[in-house]
Motif scaffolding. Structure first.
Motif, mmCIF file in Angstrom:
data_model
loop_
_atom_site.group_PDB
_atom_site.id
_atom_site.type_symbol
_atom_site.label_atom_id
_atom_site.label_comp_id
_atom_site.label_asym_id
_atom_site.label_seq_id
_atom_site.Cartn_x
_atom_site.Cartn_y
_atom_site.Cartn_z
ATOM 1 N N ILE A 181 31.660 28.511 57.717
ATOM 2 C CA ILE A 181 32.791 27.615 57.474
ATOM 3 C C ILE A 181 34.097 28.404 57.469
ATOM 4 O O ILE A 181 35.113 27.968 58.018
ATOM 5 C CB ILE A 181 32.602 26.862 56.146
ATOM 6 C CG1 ILE A 181 31.416 25.901 56.254
ATOM 7 C CG2 ILE A 181 33.870 26.104 55.760
ATOM 8 C CD1 ILE A 181 31.050 25.226 54.945
ATOM 9 N N ALA A 182 34.078 29.583 56.848
ATOM 10 C CA ALA A 182 35.277 30.424 56.806
ATOM 11 C C ALA A 182 35.694 30.854 58.205
ATOM 12 O O ALA A 182 36.890 30.867 58.528
ATOM 13 C CB ALA A 182 35.035 31.652 55.923
ATOM 14 N N VAL A 183 34.727 31.205 59.049
ATOM 15 C CA VAL A 183 35.033 31.602 60.423
ATOM 16 C C VAL A 183 35.666 30.441 61.189
ATOM 17 O O VAL A 183 36.651 30.613 61.921
ATOM 18 C CB VAL A 183 33.764 32.108 61.136
ATOM 19 C CG1 VAL A 183 34.028 32.305 62.625
ATOM 20 C CG2 VAL A 183 33.288 33.410 60.508
ATOM 21 N N VAL A 184 35.109 29.244 61.009
ATOM 22 C CA VAL A 184 35.680 28.063 61.653
ATOM 23 C C VAL A 184 37.106 27.840 61.158
ATOM 24 O O VAL A 184 38.027 27.545 61.942
ATOM 25 C CB VAL A 184 34.810 26.823 61.382
ATOM 26 C CG1 VAL A 184 35.517 25.546 61.851
ATOM 27 C CG2 VAL A 184 33.464 26.953 62.071
ATOM 28 N N GLY A 185 37.323 27.998 59.843
ATOM 29 C CA GLY A 185 38.658 27.833 59.288
ATOM 30 C C GLY A 185 39.651 28.819 59.867
ATOM 31 O O GLY A 185 40.802 28.460 60.176
ATOM 32 N N PHE A 186 39.214 30.074 60.028
ATOM 33 C CA PHE A 186 40.110 31.080 60.600
ATOM 34 C C PHE A 186 40.456 30.731 62.043
ATOM 35 O O PHE A 186 41.601 30.904 62.484
ATOM 36 C CB PHE A 186 39.469 32.466 60.539
ATOM 37 C CG PHE A 186 40.368 33.578 61.011
ATOM 38 C CD1 PHE A 186 41.375 34.058 60.190
ATOM 39 C CD2 PHE A 186 40.209 34.128 62.275
ATOM 40 C CE1 PHE A 186 42.205 35.075 60.619
ATOM 41 C CE2 PHE A 186 41.040 35.136 62.713
ATOM 42 C CZ PHE A 186 42.054 35.621 61.877
ATOM 43 N N ALA A 187 39.473 30.224 62.787
ATOM 44 C CA ALA A 187 39.724 29.828 64.175
ATOM 45 C C ALA A 187 40.722 28.668 64.240
ATOM 46 O O ALA A 187 41.638 28.666 65.078
ATOM 47 C CB ALA A 187 38.407 29.441 64.850
ATOM 48 N N VAL A 188 40.551 27.685 63.355
ATOM 49 C CA VAL A 188 41.474 26.546 63.333
ATOM 50 C C VAL A 188 42.872 27.015 62.914
ATOM 51 O O VAL A 188 43.886 26.593 63.503
ATOM 52 C CB VAL A 188 40.959 25.462 62.374
ATOM 53 C CG1 VAL A 188 41.992 24.335 62.231
ATOM 54 C CG2 VAL A 188 39.641 24.887 62.873
ATOM 55 N N LEU A 189 42.947 27.898 61.921
ATOM 56 C CA LEU A 189 44.233 28.440 61.484
ATOM 57 C C LEU A 189 44.920 29.177 62.634
ATOM 58 O O LEU A 189 46.116 28.969 62.887
ATOM 59 C CB LEU A 189 44.017 29.388 60.306
ATOM 60 C CG LEU A 189 45.230 30.219 59.851
ATOM 61 C CD1 LEU A 189 46.374 29.308 59.416
ATOM 62 C CD2 LEU A 189 44.834 31.162 58.726
ATOM 63 N N THR A 190 44.178 30.026 63.323
ATOM 64 C CA THR A 190 44.759 30.765 64.443
ATOM 65 C C THR A 190 45.214 29.818 65.555
ATOM 66 O O THR A 190 46.302 29.977 66.112
ATOM 67 C CB THR A 190 43.730 31.772 65.007
ATOM 68 O OG1 THR A 190 43.313 32.656 63.968
ATOM 69 C CG2 THR A 190 44.330 32.574 66.148
ATOM 70 N N ALA B 101 43.624 26.866 57.118
ATOM 71 C CA ALA B 101 43.685 27.738 55.947
ATOM 72 C C ALA B 101 42.845 27.171 54.808
ATOM 73 O O ALA B 101 42.140 27.911 54.104
ATOM 74 C CB ALA B 101 45.138 27.911 55.503
ATOM 75 N N ALA B 102 42.909 25.842 54.621
ATOM 76 C CA ALA B 102 42.115 25.215 53.565
ATOM 77 C C ALA B 102 40.617 25.377 53.836
ATOM 78 O O ALA B 102 39.837 25.674 52.923
ATOM 79 C CB ALA B 102 42.474 23.728 53.464
ATOM 80 N N ILE B 103 40.218 25.203 55.095
ATOM 81 C CA ILE B 103 38.799 25.378 55.451
ATOM 82 C C ILE B 103 38.382 26.832 55.245
ATOM 83 O O ILE B 103 37.284 27.119 54.751
ATOM 84 C CB ILE B 103 38.562 24.947 56.910
ATOM 85 C CG1 ILE B 103 38.829 23.439 57.067
ATOM 86 C CG2 ILE B 103 37.134 25.261 57.346
ATOM 87 C CD1 ILE B 103 38.846 22.962 58.506
#
Length: 277
Positions: A59-68, A32-34
């Protein structure tokens, strides 16, 4: 039972009490932070000429993937692991619901920051020059869809409690479909504003508040659709009954919260924006 067996049983019980101490919530929080950092860099960095927008989006796409991934891992560990071997105790069920409530309380602060910005904007000359026609048929349809999805989810949970499995599945599927259609409607609204009204995120202070708040809410709905989809997938595998409904109730809390935020957002941001003080 011998002393050794009793000790093993006690150790197993102790392990069960603490097995959900997990790294996955931390992974989700990092994602979420990413995600937020990438979104901020994409929106602000390019405008200020200090950071390329595509990199921020990446970076936002990577963050969403990590969040998911964090959420899926957490759900798998908390709910799917050894699901058939044992049911969650009443204490654990209360703990899961309390955790969701605490999360939603913190989420109120997230939305609250955006609304504080909007109310601050309203102090100055109103209406701003970039204000488009906000209240139209599309927002009314979107609102009806989201309210209907809360109704279908509520009665889906009731059907589960009453042992009506087919009704539970049908209403849960309807909730998922309504959430997806709502997201499509919000995308269509954005396309209309950007294409026909030339109303974009960079149009002014109101535009930044509008797209910031509605985009944040859309992100929450997207996450809710993922959660409802997971619940639906598990339901199709027969993993719920009246005594095993913890994830149904916690996801319901989240979904009803998102619905309530939307109603407040429509009243304040859509209707309220067209009222001169």
């Amino acid at each position: 039972m011998g002393e050794t067996d009793a000790g093993v049983a006690e150790g197993d019980a102790h392990d069960h009490e603490h097995e959900h101490r997990s790294r996955w919530p931390i992974v989700g929080a990092a994602g979420a932070a990413i995600l937020y950092t990438g979104a901020a860099l994409a929106l602000v960095g390019n405008r200020a000429g200090i950071f390329p927008s595509p990199v921020g989006v990446g970076i936002a796409v990577v963050g969403f993937a990590v969040l998911t991934g964090g959420l899926v891992g957490w759900l798998r560990q908390a709910y799917l692991s050894d699901y058939w071997a044992r049911a969650a105790s009443d204490r654990k069920r209360r703990a899961y619901r309390a955790t969701m409530v605490i999360f939603l309380v913190t989420d109120v602060a997230t939305f609250g920051a955006g609304f504080v910005y909007y109310f601050y904007v309203r102090i100055w000359t109103w209406p701003p020059g970039e204000l488009p026609e906000l209240v139209g048929s599309l927002v009314l349809v979107n609102t009806a869809l989201l309210v209907a999805s809360s109704v279908t989810l509520h009665f889906a949970h009731e059907a589960l409690d009453e042992g009506h499995r087919r009704r539970f599945l049908a209403l849960l599927g309807a909730t998922f479909a309504l959430g997806v259609v709502f997201l499509a409607g919000q995308i269509a609204e954005y396309a209309t504003f950007v294409g026909e009204e030339e109303f974009t995120l960079t149009s002014g202070v109101f535009a930044s508040a509008f797209f910031g708040l509605t985009g944040l809410h859309g992100l929450h709905v997207a996450l809710g659709v993922v959660l409802v989809g997971i619940v639906l997938w598990r339901a199709l595998r027969g993993q719920y009954d009246a005594e095993r409904d913890t994830s149904v109730s916690t996801v319901s809390l989240y979904w009803h919260f998102v619905d309530a935020v939307w109603l407040f957002l429509v009243a304040v941001l859509y209707v309220g924006a067209e009222i001169s003080l």
